[in-house]
Structures are given as C-alpha cells and as structure tokens.
Design an enzyme around this catalytic site. Structure first.
Site, PDB file in Angstrom:
ATOM      1  CD  GLU A  91     -10.994  -8.963   2.876  1.00 13.97           C
ATOM      2  OE1 GLU A  91     -11.355  -7.796   2.652  1.00 13.97           O
ATOM      3  OE2 GLU A  91      -9.830  -9.345   2.704  1.00 13.97           O
ATOM      4  CD  GLU A 112     -10.164 -11.917  -1.501  1.00 14.99           C
ATOM      5  OE1 GLU A 112      -9.498 -10.869  -1.588  1.00 14.99           O
ATOM      6  OE2 GLU A 112     -11.370 -11.955  -1.203  1.00 14.99           O
TER       7      GLU A 112
HETATM    8  C1  GLA Z   1     -10.293  -7.989  -0.393  1.00 10.96           C
HETATM    9  C2  GLA Z   1     -11.670  -8.375  -0.892  1.00 10.96           C
HETATM   10  C3  GLA Z   1     -11.687  -8.634  -2.367  1.00 10.96           C
HETATM   11  C4  GLA Z   1     -10.939  -7.553  -3.112  1.00 10.96           C
HETATM   12  C5  GLA Z   1      -9.505  -7.492  -2.582  1.00 10.96           C
HETATM   13  C6  GLA Z   1      -8.677  -6.438  -3.262  1.00 10.96           C
HETATM   14  O1  GLA Z   1      -9.555  -9.047  -0.152  1.00 10.96           O
HETATM   15  O2  GLA Z   1     -12.161  -9.508  -0.207  1.00 10.96           O
HETATM   16  O3  GLA Z   1     -13.022  -8.683  -2.799  1.00 10.96           O
HETATM   17  O4  GLA Z   1     -11.576  -6.342  -2.908  1.00 10.96           O
HETATM   18  O5  GLA Z   1      -9.556  -7.137  -1.247  1.00 10.96           O
HETATM   19  O6  GLA Z   1      -8.647  -6.607  -4.622  1.00 10.96           O
END
Ligand code: GLA
Length: 606
Positions: free
Chosen positions: A158, A234
């Site tokens: 991210e 995700e």
């Molecule tokens: C983001 C991050 C993950 C995690 C999620 C929340 O997507 O990439 O590593 O922190 O948020 O659980």
C-alpha cells in the site's frame, strides 16, 4: 518465464486460465505445529492459494542476521503449503503494515532519527538490500520457477497510502529481480484518491485492497489499469481491535455477498484474513491517527477460521459462495478442535520485578528504549528527587507508551501516550526520594507517518520545573519468561529488596521496600494437563501485564478490554505439570487464573 502470467483480463498459470482464490494467514501469528492444520482447512474451504507477509523485524533482529526457524521457519511453511496443493503469494515488504510491530520495520533502523523510511534514502535501501541478500537465497527454491509453490511476490505494501517515491518502488522491484525472483510481481493499494497512481509501477500488476463497495473499487482499479486481471489483494472480511475500543465483527452474510460480487465480476481475491492468529509476545502494532492506539493481542479478525483455528460462520458462508464459482473439495468441513476442560490455576509464588531488572546504563537524562537497543518490552528508569513537596513531574516529549511512576516504591500514577499525558501531580515525601518510572512499549505504529517513533522516556524529566538528572536506565530482559526455577526458588512471600541476588541489581539507588512488596511482580503457578488441547486464559481480577505458559509468551492482557481471554495453543501445553507465569504490573484481587474453553474477545461494536 513466470508460472503465473497475465492476459488482458485474467491470469494464466502454466498456460491455463486461472483464478487466484487466496486466503491470508501469517505463519508468524500461528504456532508452527498448527500450520498444516490451518492450511488444510484453507484448501477445504475452496481456496487454491495462501498469502503471507514476512516480518523483517523478526527475521532480522540485528543487522547481518537472518532467523528462519521455529515460528519463523518460512521454508517449512512453504513446504507444508505445497504439500497441501496450495499456491503461495509472498509479501516480503520490506514494510508490511499488518497491525504488526512497526509494520515489520526493524527498530534498529529507526534509531537513526534522520533516516527516511520507505524512500530511496540510501540508508534505508542499503538496509533492505542487505536483508534481501540473506533472505532470498533460501526462498528461491520455493519459487514456482524452481517447482515451488510461490506464484507471485508483492512489491512494498500500500505504498500509495504513504509516499510517491517511484524510484524507491523501482528499487524494490529491481532488488527482487536482481536476486533471482522471476515470478509475477504485484503492488497493492487502496483504490481511493491517488493511492493507485502513487503506489503502482509500469510492468508490475496493480491490485486493490478493499472490503466493500466491490463494483466501485473494481471500477477504480480498472481505470488505473485498463488491462490485466482484476484482483482484490486484501478483501477485508473483518477487522482488528485496539485496547479500549470495541471488538470488531462483520456479518458473515454481508461479507459473503461481497465475496460473491467479486467472484461474479471475474476477479481474483485474497481474503484478508482467512485465519488471523495471534500477536504473541510483544509483536502487536499500533495506529496513530488522532491519537496513539495500540492493537490487542488477538488477531482473530473475525476471520473464517477463528484464532483457535475453528471454522466460524464465515467459513461456511464463504465455502458456499466459492462453490458457486469454482470446485470445492468434496470433503466434510472440519469440526472445531477439542478444548481443555475448564481449569483454575492458583498462582502461588510472587517475585517482584525489580530484583531481576538487570544492569543499568547511567545517563544524565533518560535514554529512549531505542537508544538502549530495545525492540520491545519494558524499560525502567530510576533516580532521586532532591526536593520534597507537592509539584508537577513533567516528562518532556511524553512517554512511549505507558509509564508507571513510583515514589519511594509507592505507586504515584500512570501516564499514557494514548491520552497525551506528559505531566503528573505528585507528592515527593522527602528529600532524595527514589523515583522509579517503568515504561511499557505498547507496540510500534504500523501505518502512516509515525512509524519508527521511539519508545521509553523520550526526553528530560523535571520536578517543579527543575531537571532531574543522573538516571539509571534499565532495559528489562522480558522477552522470554523468567525461568520458573528462579521464580519457584524464591520465597512465596514478597522478596525483601536486600535479598536480591548479588550482581543482578547494580543500581546506585536501593530498591524501595514498597516497590518490592506491592509493585509490579511475577506470579507463578502450575496446573496439570492430561491431554493437551486448546484453551483460553481468563484473568478476572488481574489488571495488566504479560502472560507466559511453559515459557511461551502468550502476549499482553489488560482489563481495559475488549479482549478478555488470551489464546493458549494446544502445542505449548504438555502432559503433566505446566507452568503459568504472569507479570502483573499493578495488582490483582485474586491469586487465581482460569483456563476456559471459550474465547472472550469482548462485546462487538461498530
Ligand atoms: C491494509 C494493510 C494491511 C492491514 C489492513 C488492515 O490493507 O495493507 O497490512 O493493515 O490494512 O487490517
């Protein structure tokens, strides 16, 4: 030639059309003896792939090292996944977020306050390169190119939510490629705002992270990347909890409906989390948006497999959805694991924390925990206050993260970073009273600009405006459980400070008696187990601290909640006598602890 390739709207695996049906499970959050069981349950839910991050901070506790055993034996995890017929998505970071201590960035990096983390700052990229030099050779045999299960590898995490240093992202891409990673590379980003623009790289598959508004999120992903497979890397089906907040849950039907939308749109998916597991020991992270808020010990995440590996409502609902879009193994859904019969454990021995405090470092002003080389845990600071009277004790720069203050051994108050507390009104009973400050690192921030913020005492301390000098700074050796032979060898009555074994306490200031009798202390008890099975440690009447069973560090407990029980994995128990050790920071109204057969993660809230 990577095993996994992209077409204008999908994937090919070894040349055949393929959809990634993946579930996240972090090996470092699950006892290694349970990996095989969890992986099997992933396959039985209908998944064909498992995804994991890699925690740099644990794999490389010191520069130049690489730890790949026990809970960190990633090669073994990969072999078990392959044996189960699962493909693997690897997300080596270097930053992983994941509600993990510091987002996985090692604390030794951040002792240089000027380092620009997650950028092309050579101080950062050099450290990443040296880590990958050690990490990748033992992993290359597990890449699909070598016949292994790993079909894709993520670049950073991210990144668009953090920065826009494309040269840095390119550096990571090159670092992987030049060390032999031939598999498909991908980035993952939230789909709102500029994230997909700032976090993606030409020639690297862009994927999205989201948990709802499926059509809108896929549309944004498609706008950012006109061709290629759509993948939600995700798919958030639950959430994590902070101390003092609600326990998060997500309705299984609601999450299943969104999974159905994703699959109906032809997208690939990584369910985050399929099995969350536990932030054992001191591994939880923290958020700091408006205020610092540490994450709890459980990482149950309201996932399809509960923290103890049992199929929950989402497991059944997701299996049904997947069956509409892909073949699901025609095998029965696994039953919940057996649980230990509820047991009460009497904690019969008490040993004050202080005699085991270790050798201090003398400093004019308090040293931060980072300056003392501590990744995690506790630091203890001791000095004397020359002037008696009522006045304000001020901690310049605040505390990282929770400080218990004692004057002549008597509790004088607590300061919490969560509440921006830097000042405590106290009564200093006499000239040269002993001031002790025990500071707990509650977990390093894992998201946003405050990653790497130091722990311990963060600046000079004053009383009535006058600086307090000459501190004994102790980095407390509390990563492992104190040996129970040490604990049981002591008298069950409070140990008088003078009886501390010579050599273990080298502080110039004597330990005040009150500290030894009513301050933070270890409590030890034993319990019998006939057949090891999963259990949940429940501590009504206890306040706050750490728990170990048979030397395995279960993590933090706190009556603030929401989490009320700590998961006790069956493999840490043994037939016969077992040891429970608690480090209780405040006090308990009981000398009993309970092993129960149901988890209590607290009342569910929004
Ligand atoms: C983001 C991050 C993950 C995690 C999620 C929340 O997507 O990439 O590593 O922190 O948020 O659980």
């Amino acid at each position: 030639m990577p095993a996994l390739a992209t077409t204008s709207d999908g994937f090919l695996l070894h040349g055949d059309p393929f959809r990634i049906l993946s579930g996240a499970m972090h090996y470092f959050r699950v006892h290694p003896d349970q990996w095989a069981d969890r992986l099997r349950k992933a396959r039985l839910m209908g998944l064909n792939t498992v995804e994991t991050y890699l925690p740099w901070n644990l794999h490389q506790p010191e520069p130049g090292t690489l730890v790949l055993d026990g809970l960190l034996d990633l090669p073994r995890f990969l072999r078990l996944a392959a044996a189960e017929g699962l493909h693997v998505l690897l997300r080596p970071g270097p930053f992983i977020c994941a509600e993990w201590d510091g987002g996985g960035l090692p604390h030794w990096l951040t002792t240089d306050p000027d380092i620009r983390l997650r950028t092309s700052d050579p101080r950062f990229t050099e450290a990443v390169d040296r880590y990958l030099d050690l990490l990748l050779p033992p992993l290359l045999p597990y890449m699909a190119a070598s016949g292994g299960p790993v079909i894709a590898v993520q670049v950073e995490n991210e990144y668009g939510a953090y920065g826009d240093d494309i040269a840095y992202l390119k550096h990571i891409e090159h670092a992987l490629r030049s060390r032999g990673v031939e598999e498909l590379l991908f980035t993952c980003d939230q789909t709102a705002g500029d994230h997909l623009r700032n976090g993606t790289l030409p020639g690297v598959l862009a994927t999205g992270t989201f948990g709802s508004r499926v059509e809108e999120s896929l549309r944004r992903l498609r706008e950012a990347q006109p061709e290629g497979p759509l993948m939600c890397s995700e798919f958030w089906i639950g959430w994590f909890d902070h101390w003092g907040g609600p326990h998060h849950g997500r309705d299984a039907e609601d999450a299943a409906a969104d999974l159905d939308r994703l699959l109906a749109a032809g997208a690939s998916v990584n369910i985050y989390m399929f099995h969350g597991g536990t932030n054992f020991g001191y591994t939880n992270g923290a958020n700091h948006h408006h205020a610092y808020v540490p994450t709890v010990t459980s990482y149950d995440y309201d996932a399809p497999l509960t923290e103890s590996g049992d199929p929950g409502p989402k497991y059944h609902a997701f299996r049904e959805v997947i069956a509409r879009h892909a073949p699901v193994p025609d095998e029965p859904v696994p039953a919940p694991s057996p649980k230990l019969a509820p047991t009460t454990v009497r904690l019969t021995h008490r040993t004050p924390l202080i005699p085991s405090a270790g050798r201090p470092v003398r400093a004019k002003d308090p040293l931060s925990a980072d300056d003392m080389g501590r990744r995690a845990g506790y630091t203890l600071y001791r000095t004397t206050v020359p002037t008696p009277g009522h006045g304000l004790l001020h901690f310049e720069g605040g505390v990282g993260d929770r400080a218990q203050v004692f004057l002549d051994g008597a509790p004088a108050g607590v300061l919490e970073r969560e509440r921006y507390e830097e000042t405590l009104p106290v009564h200093v009973p006499r000239a040269d009273a002993v001031l002790d400050v025990l500071v707990e690192n509650m977990g390093r921030v894992n998201y946003g600009p405050r990653i790497g913020v130091p722990k311990g005492l963060l600046g000079p301390v004053t009383f009535m405006g006058r600086p307090l000098r000459d501190w004994d700074c102790h980095a407390l050796p509390l990563d492992d459980a104190p040996s129970t032979t040490t604990l049981t060898a002591t008298d069950p009555e409070p140990v008088a400070p003078e009886s501390a074994p010579t050599g273990t306490l080298t502080s110039r200031v004597p330990v005040p008696e009150a500290f030894a009798s009513s301050g933070p202390a270890f409590h030890h008890g034993t319990f019998d187990v006939r057949t090891p099975a999963d259990a949940f440690l429940s501590l009504p009447g206890w306040t706050k601290g750490q728990a170990w069973i048979n030397g395995f560090h279960l993590g933090r407990y706190w009556n603030r909640g929401p989490q009320r029980t700590l998961y006790v994995p069956a493999p840490i128990l043994r037939r016969g006598v077992n040891d429970l050790v608690l480090l209780e920071l405040h006090g308990a109204t009981t000398s009993d602890a309970h092993l129960t057969d149901v988890p209590d993660l607290g009342p569910t809230g929004p």
